[in-house]
Design a protein around this motif. Structure first.
Motif, short mmCIF file in Angstrom:
data_model
loop_
_atom_site.label_atom_id
_atom_site.label_comp_id
_atom_site.label_asym_id
_atom_site.label_seq_id
_atom_site.Cartn_x
_atom_site.Cartn_y
_atom_site.Cartn_z
N LYS A 26 0.90 -1.24 -0.03
CA LYS A 26 0.07 0.08 0.16
C LYS A 26 0.79 1.24 0.02
O LYS A 26 0.49 2.29 -0.62
CB LYS A 26 -0.96 0.20 1.27
CG LYS A 26 -2.04 -1.05 1.24
CD LYS A 26 -3.02 -0.83 2.21
CE LYS A 26 -3.92 0.32 1.88
NZ LYS A 26 -5.01 0.64 2.86
N SER A 29 4.35 3.80 -3.10
CA SER A 29 4.72 4.97 -3.67
C SER A 29 5.22 5.85 -2.78
O SER A 29 5.99 6.66 -3.34
CB SER A 29 2.96 5.58 -3.98
OG SER A 29 2.48 5.70 -3.15
N ARG A 52 5.89 3.83 -14.20
CA ARG A 52 4.52 3.29 -14.10
C ARG A 52 4.43 2.44 -15.27
O ARG A 52 3.95 1.49 -15.34
CB ARG A 52 3.42 4.29 -13.83
CG ARG A 52 3.47 5.08 -12.68
CD ARG A 52 3.16 4.09 -11.38
NE ARG A 52 4.36 3.39 -11.07
CZ ARG A 52 5.41 3.86 -10.22
NH1 ARG A 52 5.49 5.05 -10.07
NH2 ARG A 52 6.31 2.91 -9.96
N GLY A 74 -0.65 0.52 -10.27
CA GLY A 74 -1.18 1.72 -9.55
C GLY A 74 -1.82 2.90 -10.36
O GLY A 74 -1.79 3.87 -10.03
N VAL A 122 -3.51 -6.43 -3.44
CA VAL A 122 -3.45 -4.88 -3.56
C VAL A 122 -4.97 -4.62 -4.01
O VAL A 122 -5.48 -3.51 -3.37
CB VAL A 122 -2.50 -4.49 -4.94
CG1 VAL A 122 -2.71 -3.19 -5.23
CG2 VAL A 122 -1.28 -4.79 -4.32
N ARG A 126 -7.42 -2.17 -1.50
CA ARG A 126 -7.86 -0.66 -1.99
C ARG A 126 -9.35 -0.72 -1.99
O ARG A 126 -9.90 0.40 -2.18
CB ARG A 126 -7.19 -0.46 -3.32
CG ARG A 126 -5.84 -0.08 -3.51
CD ARG A 126 -5.49 -0.05 -4.97
NE ARG A 126 -4.13 0.45 -4.98
CZ ARG A 126 -3.25 0.20 -6.11
NH1 ARG A 126 -4.00 -0.15 -7.42
NH2 ARG A 126 -1.98 0.50 -6.26
N TRP A 191 -6.64 6.86 -6.54
CA TRP A 191 -5.26 7.29 -6.78
C TRP A 191 -5.33 8.60 -6.08
O TRP A 191 -5.93 9.61 -5.95
CB TRP A 191 -5.30 7.50 -8.20
CG TRP A 191 -6.05 6.70 -8.99
CD1 TRP A 191 -7.24 6.84 -9.87
CD2 TRP A 191 -5.64 5.35 -9.28
NE1 TRP A 191 -7.63 5.55 -10.23
CE2 TRP A 191 -6.62 4.42 -10.13
CE3 TRP A 191 -4.39 4.67 -8.74
CZ2 TRP A 191 -6.55 3.31 -10.17
CZ3 TRP A 191 -4.34 3.20 -9.01
CH2 TRP A 191 -5.40 2.36 -9.75
N ALA A 215 1.64 5.43 -8.25
CA ALA A 215 2.45 4.22 -7.92
C ALA A 215 1.76 3.80 -6.38
O ALA A 215 1.11 4.73 -5.53
CB ALA A 215 3.81 4.65 -7.62
#
Length: 215
Positions: A26, A29, A52, A74, A122, A126, A191, A215
């Motif tokens: 998570k 980035s 990316r 991402g 992931v 999210r 995002w 990311a």
């Protein structure tokens, strides 16, 4: 009486590591941003985009489809489609990555891989439901259930990802293909934002602006 494990057996790692794994996935980035700014300047938009793009190519080379590769990198799938249409070099590299996966038996529908597990985790972290994430990653529900039952580590990872899911009112996940939006829920928007150095425009010089964290 103690009985040694069979030769070549790989024991499950401590399930307590699961929370750290999800946290890394998570916060990737944020970690990358620290590395980028360690050189004394904000990363450029071009650098962020290329990073990316490279993630999408890596995911594709491991047999993931377009939607799963976008989750891995991402970025929204629509962004990947835009790169494919607007950047011939990226489109060519993407085709080569898919060909590499196929040549080594990593095409979609093949054996389950760690890359699929990553996308599954992931997506769940999210905000996607377990069923949505399972379909997105390319697993079969019954088969994944059997795998989780046989692996304490996989079960712990799934539970850790489930615990980190946003609350429904703030769900920022990724819906599976064809999944209806629940009444009263806002459209998922996973995002975030971070600072990048934009290219110079005219005589105004470089300008720092907020840009989507991809990311």
């Amino acid at each position: 009486m103690y009985e040694p494990k069979e030769a070549g057996a790989v024991p499950d790692r401590d399930p307590l590591d699961a929370g750290r794994v999800i946290a890394w996935l998570k916060d990737r980035s944020a970690v990358e941003h620290v590395l980028e700014t360690s050189l004394g300047a904000l990363p450029s938009e071009r650098d962020a985009t290329l990073a990316r793009m490279a993630d999408v190519l890596q995911a594709t080379a491991q047999g993931l489809g377009p939607q799963a590769a976008a989750v891995w990198a991402g970025v929204p799938e629509s962004v990947v489609r835009g790169w494919t249409h607007e950047d011939p070099a990226f489109a060519s590299a993407l085709a080569a990555s898919a060909a590499l996966a196929a040549a080594h038996g990593r095409n979609q529908g093949g054996p389950y891989t760690p890359a699929m597990v990553r996308v599954l985790l992931v997506a769940m972290s999210r905000g996607a439901t377990r069923l949505e994430a399972v379909k997105l990653a390319g697993f079969h529900v019954k088969r994944l259930r059997a795998l989780a039952k046989a692996s304490a580590t996989l079960e712990a990872l799934l539970e850790a990802a489930r615990r980190t899911r946003p609350l429904p009112a703030r769900d920022a996940g990724v819906r599976g293909p064809g999944s209806p939006r629940r009444p009263g829920r806002k459209s998922p928007e996973p995002w975030g934002f971070r600072l990048v150095q934009r290219a110079a425009q005219g005589d105004s010089g470089d300008e720092k602006e907020s840009a989507p964290t991809i990311a």
